[in-house]
Design a protein around this motif. Structure first.
Motif, PDB file in Angstrom:
ATOM      1  N   SER A  22       0.852  -1.188   0.000  1.00  0.00           N
ATOM      2  CA  SER A  22       0.000   0.000   0.000  1.00  0.00           C
ATOM      3  C   SER A  22       0.890   1.240   0.000  1.00  0.00           C
ATOM      4  CB  SER A  22      -0.917  -0.002   1.232  1.00  0.00           C
ATOM      5  OG  SER A  22      -1.713   1.162   1.277  1.00  0.00           O
ATOM      6  N   PRO A  24       1.851   4.879   0.328  1.00  0.00           N
ATOM      7  CA  PRO A  24       1.283   6.102   0.897  1.00  0.00           C
ATOM      8  C   PRO A  24       1.485   7.285  -0.041  1.00  0.00           C
ATOM      9  CG  PRO A  24       3.379   5.619   1.929  1.00  0.00           C
ATOM     10  CD  PRO A  24       3.082   4.470   1.011  1.00  0.00           C
ATOM     11  N   GLN A  45       6.829   6.752   9.832  1.00  0.00           N
ATOM     12  CA  GLN A  45       5.689   6.202   9.104  1.00  0.00           C
ATOM     13  C   GLN A  45       5.891   4.714   8.822  1.00  0.00           C
ATOM     14  OE1 GLN A  45       5.114   8.615   5.599  1.00  0.00           O
ATOM     15  NE2 GLN A  45       4.655  10.462   6.769  1.00  0.00           N
ATOM     16  N   ALA A  49       3.562   1.756  10.290  1.00  0.00           N
ATOM     17  CA  ALA A  49       2.866   0.909   9.316  1.00  0.00           C
ATOM     18  C   ALA A  49       3.264  -0.561   9.430  1.00  0.00           C
ATOM     19  CB  ALA A  49       3.141   1.415   7.902  1.00  0.00           C
ATOM     20  N   GLN A 112       5.726  -0.155   1.490  1.00  0.00           N
ATOM     21  CA  GLN A 112       5.273   1.195   1.163  1.00  0.00           C
ATOM     22  C   GLN A 112       5.790   1.672  -0.188  1.00  0.00           C
ATOM     23  OE1 GLN A 112       6.769   3.145   4.812  1.00  0.00           O
ATOM     24  NE2 GLN A 112       4.622   3.508   5.333  1.00  0.00           N
TER      25      GLN A 112
END
Length: 224
Positions: A22, A24, A45, A49, A112
């Motif tokens: 996923s 960001p 982050q 995550a 990410q």
């Protein structure tokens, strides 16, 4: 010349999905002016995550002739002085850094679709900094670092276990012991790039450069 092998590997690689995580959002126009601040933001982050081992990075060095080598290390710290990692100075990377004190570092956070690339000179810590880093390691980490033979040829695999037990005994007998070869290195970035992947290949690359440690950072976007 041996005949070429079949294209099974090529077909296998073609079938492996990319950018399956996923990704960001990333708006480079609102990014901090200095890469260290953006690195900390992205690192937080990644941790939040659940990215697997976000502190692991590939560190590439080269010998006196320019032949490169690379390996995955654990980042120990990052601040205004640089990005820190530790290793025996007698290891292959330690010897190469003595010959050519510069390196490149890459973080890849697959979940990410993010990469961070750093490049610059590498400085070795003071004896006090080297000792502090070693003493902060776990007992097992210190025991593994006591033998100082990393990258040396290994004749008998059982020697590793014996050296580890000897290291544990040495650390247990003297918790303050530090091998003379242990070194903390800091990569001082002169170049930093933050790469945000996109499923449709509309990747974003924010590139920072400076000519010296005292210069202000310059930033620009690069074509993906």
């Amino acid at each position: 010349m041996a005949p070429a092998r079949g294209n099974g590997i090529r077909r296998l690689l073609r079938d492996v999905p990319v950018f399956a995580g996923s990704a960001p959002g990333f708006d480079p126009s609102s990014a901090p002016d200095e890469p260290l601040e953006l690195f900390e933001e992205w690192l937080r982050q990644a941790v939040e995550a659940g990215v697997s081992e976000p502190h692991a990075a590939v560190v590439a060095t080269a010998d006196a002739g320019g032949s490169p080598s690379a390996r995955v290390l654990i980042l120990k710290d990052a601040d205004e002085r640089g990005f820190s990692f530790a290793t025996p100075s007698s290891s292959r990377k330690g010897r190469e850094l003595a010959q050519r004190p510069e390196a490149a570092m890459v973080f890849h956070w697959r979940e990410q679709a993010r990469q961070i690339r750093l490049r610059g000179p590498v400085l070795i810590g003071t004896p006090e900094e080297n000792a502090l880093d070693f003493r902060e390691r776990s007992p097992e980490g210190r025991a593994a670092g006591m033998h100082g033979r990393q990258s040396a040829p290994l004749g008998d695999p059982d020697e590793v276990a014996r050296a580890f037990e000897e290291g544990l005994a040495a650390v247990g007998a003297d918790p303050e012991v530090v091998p003379s070869s242990w070194a903390l290195y800091r990569l001082v970035p002169m170049e930093a790039e933050f790469w945000q992947g996109h499923p449709q290949r509309l990747h974003t690359r924010l590139h920072f450069t400076r000519s010296s440690i005292d210069d202000a950072w310059k930033r620009e976007l690069l074509w993906p």
